[in-house]
Structure formats: structure tokens, C-alpha cells
Design an enzyme around this catalytic site. Structure first.
Site, PDB file in Angstrom:
ATOM      1  N   ARG A  54       0.903  -1.214   0.168  1.00 59.48           N
ATOM      2  CA  ARG A  54       0.350   0.004   0.361  1.00 59.48           C
ATOM      3  C   ARG A  54       1.334   0.996  -0.146  1.00 59.48           C
ATOM      4  O   ARG A  54       0.948   2.136  -0.541  1.00 59.48           O
ATOM      5  CB  ARG A  54      -0.537  -0.157   1.105  1.00 59.48           C
ATOM      6  CG  ARG A  54      -2.163   1.708   1.612  1.00 59.48           C
ATOM      7  CD  ARG A  54      -2.726   1.055   1.790  1.00 59.48           C
ATOM      8  NE  ARG A  54      -2.794   2.715   2.171  1.00 59.48           N
ATOM      9  CZ  ARG A  54      -4.351   2.528   2.771  1.00 59.48           C
ATOM     10  NH1 ARG A  54      -5.087   1.820   3.659  1.00 59.48           N
ATOM     11  NH2 ARG A  54      -5.548   4.039   3.366  1.00 59.48           N
ATOM     12  N   ASN A 107      -9.969  -5.588  -0.879  1.00 53.98           N
ATOM     13  CA  ASN A 107     -10.050  -4.360  -1.441  1.00 53.98           C
ATOM     14  C   ASN A 107      -9.815  -4.250  -3.182  1.00 53.98           C
ATOM     15  O   ASN A 107      -8.163  -5.350  -2.932  1.00 53.98           O
ATOM     16  CB  ASN A 107      -9.452  -3.061  -0.643  1.00 53.98           C
ATOM     17  CG  ASN A 107     -10.646  -2.270  -0.004  1.00 53.98           C
ATOM     18  OD1 ASN A 107     -12.223  -2.590  -0.374  1.00 53.98           O
ATOM     19  ND2 ASN A 107     -10.389  -1.925   1.433  1.00 53.98           N
ATOM     20  N   CYS A 118     -19.336  -3.317   2.092  1.00 51.84           N
ATOM     21  CA  CYS A 118     -18.774  -1.628   2.965  1.00 51.84           C
ATOM     22  C   CYS A 118     -19.375  -1.282   3.794  1.00 51.84           C
ATOM     23  O   CYS A 118     -21.068  -1.298   3.750  1.00 51.84           O
ATOM     24  CB  CYS A 118     -18.030  -1.095   1.563  1.00 51.84           C
ATOM     25  SG  CYS A 118     -17.742   0.368   1.880  1.00 51.84           S
ATOM     26  N   ASP A 119     -18.101  -0.387   4.960  1.00 44.87           N
ATOM     27  CA  ASP A 119     -18.847   0.108   5.964  1.00 44.87           C
ATOM     28  C   ASP A 119     -19.548   1.368   6.039  1.00 44.87           C
ATOM     29  O   ASP A 119     -20.424   1.708   7.153  1.00 44.87           O
ATOM     30  CB  ASP A 119     -18.392  -0.247   7.233  1.00 44.87           C
ATOM     31  CG  ASP A 119     -16.844  -0.194   7.363  1.00 44.87           C
ATOM     32  OD1 ASP A 119     -16.612   0.788   6.054  1.00 44.87           O
ATOM     33  OD2 ASP A 119     -16.144  -0.152   8.312  1.00 44.87           O
ATOM     34  N   HIS A 168     -17.503   2.583  -3.102  1.00 42.19           N
ATOM     35  CA  HIS A 168     -16.475   3.930  -2.781  1.00 42.19           C
ATOM     36  C   HIS A 168     -16.708   4.837  -3.716  1.00 42.19           C
ATOM     37  O   HIS A 168     -16.037   5.705  -4.502  1.00 42.19           O
ATOM     38  CB  HIS A 168     -15.085   3.980  -2.807  1.00 42.19           C
ATOM     39  CG  HIS A 168     -14.895   2.968  -1.217  1.00 42.19           C
ATOM     40  ND1 HIS A 168     -13.484   2.780  -1.459  1.00 42.19           N
ATOM     41  CD2 HIS A 168     -15.296   2.414  -0.576  1.00 42.19           C
ATOM     42  CE1 HIS A 168     -13.183   2.442   0.198  1.00 42.19           C
ATOM     43  NE2 HIS A 168     -14.212   1.906   0.516  1.00 42.19           N
ATOM     44  N   TYR A 225     -15.885   8.685   0.386  1.00 44.21           N
ATOM     45  CA  TYR A 225     -15.680   8.694  -0.791  1.00 44.21           C
ATOM     46  C   TYR A 225     -15.314   9.061  -2.142  1.00 44.21           C
ATOM     47  O   TYR A 225     -13.660   9.774  -2.331  1.00 44.21           O
ATOM     48  CB  TYR A 225     -15.229   7.373  -0.671  1.00 44.21           C
ATOM     49  CG  TYR A 225     -14.344   6.391  -0.103  1.00 44.21           C
ATOM     50  CD1 TYR A 225     -12.742   6.381   0.192  1.00 44.21           C
ATOM     51  CD2 TYR A 225     -15.060   5.764   0.794  1.00 44.21           C
ATOM     52  CE1 TYR A 225     -11.661   5.862   0.542  1.00 44.21           C
ATOM     53  CE2 TYR A 225     -14.783   4.722   1.881  1.00 44.21           C
ATOM     54  CZ  TYR A 225     -12.959   5.186   2.042  1.00 44.21           C
ATOM     55  OH  TYR A 225     -12.315   4.633   2.225  1.00 44.21           O
TER      56      TYR A 225
END
Length: 449
Positions: free
Chosen positions: A90, A144, A165-166, A193, A242
Site C-alpha cells: 500500500r 479491496n 462495505c461499511d 466507494h 470517498y
């Protein structure tokens, strides 16, 4: 029933186990199997789970293994939260893009594309293992980039893979609180997102216009402050948080650059410290996990709030369950044939007319023993449809690049994906970013050469 957790050594796994202990969903899970490629991480998270079980008194038994086939065999549900390349990957995803003045965020920006290129082949092999050894299992995907990965897996598992997804649930919960309602119907649509809340109905009427007209209530929660009253009123909808990276991209990039530390670098340092601490003092595993989790939650999406001048999250914006609550609710709805409505990532069928039937979308779904069925959303605003279609083309190019056999064709398709991404300013920049990813990620060097 048996729940298998892929990425079982991950930091957030205790949230799922804790939700099981607290009875959220009342699923009837008797055994939790943790699978991870890193035995040391499994041991650390195992210590946290044992201490949670000791506090609860009665708990599903926990086993751990690095053998994927052993983990999957006999599972009723398979929960996936793996990170191919780890947090080190990442960091590379974010930094390579940022060095060219482009957002590298792990799901929204070019970093999400690099993450998908590494992840889709691994998750596809996992899906094939699940199809072979646990054909009746439901795969719940939190890996993800969740929408892209779920669509890739649907080519193997069909409707038996569901992405969660939260963020939509968090938005809906905050809107309900601002309106003083307990029960509402939320008209939410989009991709993972990349979604919008179009209406919020209670007692037969849409109360969202009322909320948009009331500046005090609209700015009482995170999305209202993040996007500002003027922009939300112009949209006529409340965006998923997002979307800040699309609507305020320059400000987000500047905030990340000025911070000096990316989110990935922050989490890498935080989690290395956590796992080291638990290995040294396993008796304090649960207390250390709770401390680090609190720090992680309050700094979530920090660059957006910094750019908007908001500082850290309010406690009321993080209250309530996250993805673990959705996972348990989904399992309970299937296991108990409950007919609940949850916002999930599933194949579109005909829910959003501007997208084809196989496109994975994020919409309200009716969930019973047959699994989720998307609720018809109908026509959406043209600006939303356009952005969704562009990002869906990008996602599919990444999937094709990740799975095609020819390295040259794969490289061209990956370049196409980066060049089409709305947050990449030019094809020249796209080429430079792609070259940087191939150079620094061992998995991509192998894939494209």
C-alpha cells in the site's frame, strides 16, 4: 456452522469475532477458522481472540492454519479480508502516484488499480478453491478494491460472492440520527466507494429535502461538513465520503503531500508496533488491540478532513458497528431466511439501467436464504451514471489485465485502465505511474515480463 476468515491474521479480524460474541445477527457459528500466510500474525490475533473469549465466557472455538484447502473445506461462510503485498504494498501504491502529483489512495486512485492488479489473480485462485471444496458456501468479500474484486470473483462463483462495505451504512446511520428517526428506507446507489444517497424515507415521505434545507442538521455529521452545504444542495443528494477524492481532488492531494506521511505509512508503522508488542507481551494483546483500534478509527479518512479543516472525527461519527456488523447481518439473513434489506455489492441484474447485468454495483438488496437480490434503483442523474460507467470500464480493464495470459497484452490493458482513470491527468502521467508500479512491485514485475 463454520466461518472461515481469509486474512485471519489481519488487525480487524477481532471485530468480526467480537460481533459473534455479542450476538449480532445470531448466526449460529460454532467454529471460526483463521487462515493467513503469516503464522506470526495468526498467533498474535489468536491471542486477542482468546482474551475476548475469556471475557465472554462462552464462544465459538477458534482454529488457525496456513493451509488454504484445510481452512475452506466444510465452510458455510468464507469471509475474505486479505491484503496482497501487505501494507508495504500500500505504501508503494500511494507513494508512486503521489510522486507524480496524483492521488494514490488504495481504492479510489491509481493505487487501487495497482492493488487490484496484484489481488485479482490471488482472489480468483481462492474463489476456484472455494468452488471446488465448499460449493455451497457464501464468500463475503471485504478484500479491496472491494467492488472490483467482487466482480472478478463473480465470474467464478456467480451470485454466491457478495461484497460488503461499511461506508454506506455509516452514512445512512448518521442521516437517520440527524433526522431523529429509528426506521428509514434509504435510496442509495453506486459502485463501491462511489455512491450517493438520493432519498431517506420515513412514514411514507422523503425527509432528505428537509435535511438539505436545514444547515445546522446537515452539518451535524461528517459528510455534511466534509462536502459543505452548498455542494450537497447543488447535487440534491449526499455523496459517500470517498467521493471527496473526486470532488475535491486537488485539496486532498495537497493535504496528503503536506502531511508528509501517507495513510499507508501511518498504518504500517502502527501495525508493526502492534504485532511486535503482542509477540513480546501476549498477555496484554486485547488491551493493546483496543488502544490501537481507537487510534485507527479516529484518524480514518484524515486527509479529507484535514483539507476541509475538520480535524479528527467526532465520536458520534464513528459510533455503531462497521463492516463486521454488515457481515454478521448478511450471514444471519441468509442462515435464518430473514428477508432483511442491506446495502451490498452484487451483480446489477437490472437495478441500475445505465449499467449492464453483470456489473457489480452497491445498492440496497433483499436478503433471504437464496442470498441477496438487488432492489431496482431506476434511472440516476446523468453525472452519476457517467462517472459510474467510466469507473466500471477502468475496473474491467484492470480485471482483464490481471487475468489475461499475455504479458504484453496485460501491460497494454493496465495502461488503458490508468489512462482512463478520471483522477489521472494525462496518459503520459499514467505511463510513468504504471512504470513505477511495475518497477517496485515484485508481483507486477513477474506479471508483465
Amino acid at each position: 456452522m463454520r466461518l472461515t476468515v481469509l486474512g485471519g491474521g489481519g488487525f480487524r479480524v477481532p471485530l468480526v469475532y467480537q460481533a459473534l460474541l455479542e450476538g449480532h445477527g445470531d448466526v449460529g457459528i460454532e467454529e471460526v477458522v483463521l487462515h493467513d500466510v503469516d503464522a506470526r500474525r495468526l498467533e498474535a490475533i489468536g491471542s486477542v481472540l482468546r482474551q475476548l473469549a475469556e471475557q465472554a465466557g462462552r464462544a465459538p472455538r477458534v482454529t488457525a492454519t496456513t493451509d488454504l484447502e484445510a481452512a475452506v473445506l466444510g465452510a458455510s461462510f468464507v469471509f475474505s479480508a486479505i491484503r496482497v503485498g501487505g501494507l508495504q504494498g500500500r505504501v508503494i501504491d500511494e507513494r508512486v502516484a503521489l510522486d507524480h502529483g496524483v492521488l494514490g489512495q488504495e481504492t479510489v486512485g491509481p493505487g487501487g488499480l495497482a492493488y487490484g492488479l496484484r489481488t485479482v489473480p490471488v482472489m480468483t485462485r481462492i474463489a476456484e478453491t472455494v468452488a471446488r471444496l465448499a460449493p455451497d458456501a457464501w464468500l463475503i468479500n471485504f478484500t479491496n478494491p472491494a467492488g472490483m474484486v467482487t466482480e472478478a470473483l463473480s465470474r467464478v462463483l456467480g451470485d454466491r460472492v457478495v461484497g460488503i462495505c461499511d461506508t454506506p451504512q455509516g452514512l445512512c446511520r448518521r442521516v437517520a440520527r440527524a433526522l431523529g428517526e429509528d426506521r428509514m428506507w434509504f435510496d442509495y446507489f453506486g459502485l463501491n466507494h462511489l455512491g450517493w444517497l438520493r432519498s431517506a424515507r420515513a412514514r411514507g415521505r422523503d425527509r432528505l429535502p428537509e435535511l438539505l434545507a436545514d444547515e445546522a442538521r446537515l452539518t451535524s455529521f461528517e459528510e455534511g461538513r466534509l462536502f459543505g452545504v452548498r455542494w450537497i444542495r447543488a447535487l440534491g443528494m449526499i455523496p459517500n465520503e470517498y467521493l471527496y477524492y473526486y470532488y475535491n481532488n486537488a485539496e486532498a492531494v495537497r493535504a496528503i503531500s503536506e502531511a508528509g506521511t501517507t495513510r499507508g505509512e501511518f498504518l504500517l508503522a502502527q501495525q508493526e508496533s502492534f504485532y511486535e508488542s503482542v509477540r513480546a507481551h501476549p498477555e496484554h494483546a486485547l488491551a493493546e488491540w483496543r488502544r490501537v483500534r481507537h487510534e485507527r478509527d479516529r484518524t480514518y479518512l484524515g486527509e479529507g478532513r484535514t483539507a476541509a479543516g475538520l480535524g479528527e472525527r467526532d465520536s458520534c461519527d464513528v459510533e455503531g458497528g462497521g463492516y463486521e456488523e454488515i457481515a454478521l447481518a448478511l450471514m444471519a439473513a441468509i442462515a435464518q431466511d430473514r428477508g432483511d434489506v442491506l446495502i451490498l455489492n452484487v451483480r446489477n441484474r437490472s437495478a441500475i439501467p445505465s449499467l449492464d447485468a453483470d456489473a457489480v454495483v452497491e445498492v440496497p438488496c433483499y436478503v433471504d436464504a437464496n442470498g441477496p437480490v438487488p432492489v431496482a434503483v431506476g434511472e440516476v442523474p446523468q453525472y452519476a451514471a457517467g462517472l459510474m460507467n467510466q469507473l466500471k470500464a477502468v475496473e474491467r480493464a484492470v480485471i482483464d489485465a490481471a487475468l489475461t495470459g499475455s504479458p504484453d497484452t496485460a501491460l497494454d490493458t493496465a495502461f488503458l485502465a490508468l489512462g482512463l482513470h478520471p483522477l489521472v491527468p494525462s496518459t503520459v502521467t499514467a505511463g510513468k505511474i504504471l512504470d513505477g508500479y511495475v518497477e517496485q512491485h515484485p508481483q507486477l514485475r513477474t506479471r508483465f515480463t
